[in-house]
Design a protein around this motif. Structure first.
Motif, PDB file in Angstrom:
ATOM      1  N   ALA A 268      -6.723  -3.539   1.896  1.00 21.34           N
ATOM      2  CA  ALA A 268      -7.376  -3.900   0.508  1.00 21.34           C
ATOM      3  C   ALA A 268      -5.979  -2.750  -0.928  1.00 21.34           C
ATOM      4  O   ALA A 268      -6.467  -3.944  -2.389  1.00 21.34           O
ATOM      5  CB  ALA A 268      -8.636  -3.045   0.130  1.00 21.34           C
ATOM      6  N   GLU A 269      -5.518  -2.454  -0.591  1.00 19.32           N
ATOM      7  CA  GLU A 269      -4.818  -1.059  -2.181  1.00 19.32           C
ATOM      8  C   GLU A 269      -3.480  -2.477  -2.139  1.00 19.32           C
ATOM      9  O   GLU A 269      -3.270  -2.710  -3.476  1.00 19.32           O
ATOM     10  CB  GLU A 269      -4.306  -0.429  -0.932  1.00 19.32           C
ATOM     11  CG  GLU A 269      -3.438   0.491  -1.940  1.00 19.32           C
ATOM     12  CD  GLU A 269      -2.957   2.172  -1.478  1.00 19.32           C
ATOM     13  OE1 GLU A 269      -4.031   2.948  -2.817  1.00 19.32           O
ATOM     14  OE2 GLU A 269      -2.478   2.310  -0.804  1.00 19.32           O
TER      15      GLU A 269
ATOM     16  N   ALA B  62     -14.015  -8.801   4.562  1.00 19.60           N
ATOM     17  CA  ALA B  62     -14.085  -7.768   3.734  1.00 19.60           C
ATOM     18  C   ALA B  62     -13.532  -7.861   1.639  1.00 19.60           C
ATOM     19  O   ALA B  62     -14.111  -7.342   1.634  1.00 19.60           O
ATOM     20  CB  ALA B  62     -12.865  -7.191   4.697  1.00 19.60           C
ATOM     21  N   LEU B  63     -13.243  -9.180   2.088  1.00 20.95           N
ATOM     22  CA  LEU B  63     -12.486  -9.133   0.110  1.00 20.95           C
ATOM     23  C   LEU B  63     -13.261 -10.033  -0.561  1.00 20.95           C
ATOM     24  O   LEU B  63     -12.656 -10.180  -1.243  1.00 20.95           O
ATOM     25  CB  LEU B  63     -10.593  -9.445   0.518  1.00 20.95           C
ATOM     26  CG  LEU B  63      -9.864  -8.439   0.652  1.00 20.95           C
ATOM     27  CD1 LEU B  63      -8.704  -8.425   0.605  1.00 20.95           C
ATOM     28  CD2 LEU B  63     -10.061  -7.117   0.485  1.00 20.95           C
TER      29      LEU B  63
ATOM     30  N   SER C 114       1.312  -1.001   0.036  1.00 24.32           N
ATOM     31  CA  SER C 114      -0.003  -0.378  -0.134  1.00 24.32           C
ATOM     32  C   SER C 114       0.861   0.667  -0.197  1.00 24.32           C
ATOM     33  O   SER C 114       2.258   0.851   0.334  1.00 24.32           O
ATOM     34  CB  SER C 114      -0.808   0.002   1.311  1.00 24.32           C
ATOM     35  OG  SER C 114      -0.232   0.380   2.026  1.00 24.32           O
TER      36      SER C 114
ATOM     37  N   MET D 186      -7.818  -1.632   7.213  1.00 29.80           N
ATOM     38  CA  MET D 186      -8.134  -1.981   6.140  1.00 29.80           C
ATOM     39  C   MET D 186      -8.289  -1.474   4.356  1.00 29.80           C
ATOM     40  O   MET D 186      -8.487  -2.778   3.274  1.00 29.80           O
ATOM     41  CB  MET D 186      -9.652  -2.989   6.449  1.00 29.80           C
ATOM     42  CG  MET D 186     -10.922  -3.889   5.472  1.00 29.80           C
ATOM     43  SD  MET D 186      -9.756  -5.238   5.565  1.00 29.80           S
ATOM     44  CE  MET D 186     -10.665  -6.303   6.853  1.00 29.80           C
TER      45      MET D 186
ATOM     46  N   VAL E  10     -10.111 -10.004   6.514  1.00 28.38           N
ATOM     47  CA  VAL E  10      -9.874  -9.924   5.913  1.00 28.38           C
ATOM     48  C   VAL E  10     -10.711 -10.570   4.842  1.00 28.38           C
ATOM     49  O   VAL E  10     -11.098 -10.332   3.631  1.00 28.38           O
ATOM     50  CB  VAL E  10      -8.091 -10.668   5.602  1.00 28.38           C
ATOM     51  CG1 VAL E  10      -7.758 -10.281   4.631  1.00 28.38           C
ATOM     52  CG2 VAL E  10      -7.735  -9.074   6.584  1.00 28.38           C
TER      53      VAL E  10
ATOM     54  N   ALA F 185      -3.634  -5.303  -1.350  1.00 31.32           N
ATOM     55  CA  ALA F 185      -3.925  -6.998  -2.043  1.00 31.32           C
ATOM     56  C   ALA F 185      -3.976  -6.589  -3.695  1.00 31.32           C
ATOM     57  O   ALA F 185      -3.821  -8.011  -4.675  1.00 31.32           O
ATOM     58  CB  ALA F 185      -4.914  -7.697  -2.008  1.00 31.32           C
ATOM     59  N   ARG F 186      -5.122  -5.478  -4.255  1.00 33.83           N
ATOM     60  CA  ARG F 186      -5.494  -5.259  -5.738  1.00 33.83           C
ATOM     61  C   ARG F 186      -4.248  -4.933  -6.274  1.00 33.83           C
ATOM     62  O   ARG F 186      -4.155  -5.938  -7.043  1.00 33.83           O
ATOM     63  CB  ARG F 186      -6.000  -3.720  -5.384  1.00 33.83           C
ATOM     64  CG  ARG F 186      -6.956  -3.835  -6.315  1.00 33.83           C
ATOM     65  CD  ARG F 186      -7.332  -1.813  -6.196  1.00 33.83           C
ATOM     66  NE  ARG F 186      -8.197  -1.705  -5.814  1.00 33.83           N
ATOM     67  CZ  ARG F 186      -8.293  -1.135  -4.499  1.00 33.83           C
ATOM     68  NH1 ARG F 186      -7.353  -0.963  -3.884  1.00 33.83           N
ATOM     69  NH2 ARG F 186      -9.210  -1.071  -3.360  1.00 33.83           N
TER      70      ARG F 186
ATOM     71  N   LYS G 117      -9.473 -11.538  -7.487  1.00 29.14           N
ATOM     72  CA  LYS G 117      -9.851 -12.407  -5.854  1.00 29.14           C
ATOM     73  C   LYS G 117     -10.387 -14.012  -6.152  1.00 29.14           C
ATOM     74  O   LYS G 117     -10.180 -14.702  -4.880  1.00 29.14           O
ATOM     75  CB  LYS G 117     -10.444 -11.540  -5.620  1.00 29.14           C
ATOM     76  CG  LYS G 117     -11.840 -11.600  -5.289  1.00 29.14           C
ATOM     77  CD  LYS G 117     -12.480 -10.587  -4.698  1.00 29.14           C
ATOM     78  CE  LYS G 117     -14.165 -10.990  -5.088  1.00 29.14           C
ATOM     79  NZ  LYS G 117     -14.544 -11.689  -4.485  1.00 29.14           N
TER      80      LYS G 117
END
Lengths: 131, 389
Positions: free
Chosen positions: B28-29, B72-73, B13, B24, B69, B31-32, B42
């Protein structure tokens, strides 16, 4: 506020021996090994005959550091922390604050003796120069 | 001797100090970006792994566990793990490698997310174990109540003994700090990018002797994701897989920072020796290194543990310029944690992978094809060798 250790069957002697001025270290009765931090079972021979007994309360500075950073509110700095090889307990070290000495005067190899700081039901070992 | 496991994607991130962004959002950043790096979606992720799991033992240290996680994802996983005890901050990656090698999952999202910078307050510092608890147990209960509260103290007494035995000086550690800062200047993602001179280093305030301010890594907010894939599944990814050649997790001493018989060595020595015993590669084959630098003193320890120089020789090895920009064995080329920010080892592995993929921009090590990574200090240690397939 200084955090306190929880008292357990294996460590109560270590943390409370200072009430009688004694530095209590766990030893295996079967193989004579010193065990620190204290354990219920000897890590060498797995004997359960582990008992704490008083050691002379003297030792030699193996290493040290002088802490300058106040990690908690109200912590007075600087102070020295000494990692001391214990007389009478080969292989065991006790790490504690140094008192009654200029923190910058501490040196590796220096002889130290123990004293205790009592807070609540705990007697913290502290080191000071033996001379 | 290669594991049937590879690293196929990494993502970090935007990290920073006092970002105010929830963990989070960072996660998320990261993971993207990792999925994009790997060329996966995903829906390809069927495993999740982290260190240490959700933990409140120190402010902002680990605000996310695998469950939230996954929720959320929107991940549907066949395997998950959180590892508070294990071979260091590298544990979730080693565990994931074993999971994919044994068919438990094909693509595992390994993550580290933290908000240590935002979570620090006047009365709450990051990385004080047991902060806020009434009574402490475990190994640190023999240190923290004695006012040996911080890993700075524990690393400080290791450094003092090392200095005593081998004649290392603060100038040697200054070369680690200034060298990594020079790397950081070529890394847009690093948090500390202003020039750092030896004069700055030596003039900075002392934290725990002989370690001063610039010997300590920088608490940050951020997240990093590493995707570990089964060897056969890795072939379908966007980049050449980075094969996990060997790992080490050995520990032959007590889990404390003051009882190891020789404190001029640490758990790294056990772990790295075990790693080398599992490969035909040698230190001379390594092109780029990521070595845990929670404190500068860990870098010479890791160099010796991994066999890049002999015991007690790291000060000369460093002074000869081997580990800085242009050196034969460049260490922490993204700036490390000292200048890049503390992502608890994940950032170091991220950088090694970036180098092996040839995407490190102005700090790229020409032709890097084998990387070594060592995470942890004191008794905590995980070692890994990775190479371009």
């Amino acid at each position: 506020m200084r955090p306190l250790p929880e008292l357990t069957p294996e460590n109560t002697a270590f943390w409370t021996g200072g009430a009688e001025g004694r530095l209590m270290i766990a030893f295996c009765d079967d193989c004579a090994r010193a065990i620190h931090p204290p354990q219920l079972v000897c890590p060498e021979c797995w004997s359960e005959k582990v008992e704490s007994r008083a050691v002379p309360g003297t030792g030699t500075v193996y290493t040290y550091t002088v802490n300058h950073q106040p990690w908690a509110p109200g912590m007075a700095v600087p102070f020295a922390l000494a990692v001391v090889d214990l007389d009478g307990a080969p292989g065991a070290r006790v790490t504690a604050e140094v008192v009654n000495a200029d923190p910058e005067s501490i040196a590796i190899g220096q002889k130290m003796k123990v004293g205790f700081l009592n807070i609540d039901d705990v007697w913290f070992p502290q080191w000071e120069p033996a001379q | 001797m290669t594991l049937n496991a590879a690293i196929t994607g990494v993502g970090m991130s935007d990290i920073g100090r006092k970002t105010g962004r929830p963990a989070m959002i960072h996660l998320a950043e990261a993971a993207r970006r990792a999925l994009e790096c790997a060329g996966l979606t995903k829906n390809d992720i069927d495993g999740i792994s982290t260190y240490p799991g959700k933990a409140d033992n120190s402010p902002g240290m680990s605000p996310l566990g695998t469950g939230e996680v996954r929720n959320a994802l929107g991940l549907k996983t066949r395997w998950h793990s959180a590892v508070p005890d294990g071979p260091s901050q590298m544990a979730p990656i080693q565990v994931a490698a074993m999971a994919v090698a044994t068919g438990q999952a094909r693509h595992v999202l390994c993550f580290r997310a933290l908000t240590e910078s935002s979570s620090q307050t006047a009365s709450q510092r990051a990385s004080i174990p047991g902060a806020g608890r009434a009574r402490l147990g475990g190994w640190y209960s023999y240190l923290v109540p004695a006012n040996a509260m911080s890993a700075s103290n524990w690393a400080g007494w290791m450094a003092q003994r090392y200095f005593h035995e081998f004649g290392m000086t603060r100038e040697h550690l200054g070369l680690v700090a200034t060298g990594q800062r020079a790397f950081a200047q070529a890394n847009p993602a690093a948090v500390m990018r202003t020039p750092l001179t030896m004069e700055d280093y030596l003039g900075a305030r002392m934290i725990s002797s002989p370690l001063g301010l610039f010997d300590c890594d920088v608490p940050i907010d951020g997240a990093c994701v590493v995707i570990v894939s089964a060897a056969d599944a890795a072939k379908d990814c966007a980049k050449a897989p980075l094969t996990i050649e060997a790992m080490g997790a050995a520990l032959g001493s007590q889990e404390t920072w003051d009882q190891r018989a020789d404190l001029t060595t640490m758990g790294a020595h056990d772990s790295a020796a075990d790693m080398w015993a599992r490969t035909d590669l040698k230190p001379a084959d390594v092109d780029v290194l990521g070595l845990y630098d929670g404190f500068s003193i860990f870098v010479p320890y890791w160099l010796e543990a991994m066999g890049f120089c002999g015991h007690g020789e790291a000060k000369d090895f460093i002074a000869e310029g081997h580990i800085g920009p242009g050196g034969r064995f460049p260490v922490n080329t993204g700036g490390g944690q000292l200048s890049g920010g503390r992502l608890h080892g994940f950032g170091l592995l991220h950088e090694v992978c970036t180098q092996l993929w040839g995407q490190a921009g102005g700090r790229q090590v020409d032709g890097a094809s084998v990387g070594a990574c060592g995470m942890g200090g004191g008794f905590i240690a995980g070692s890994m060798l990775i190479r371009r397939a």
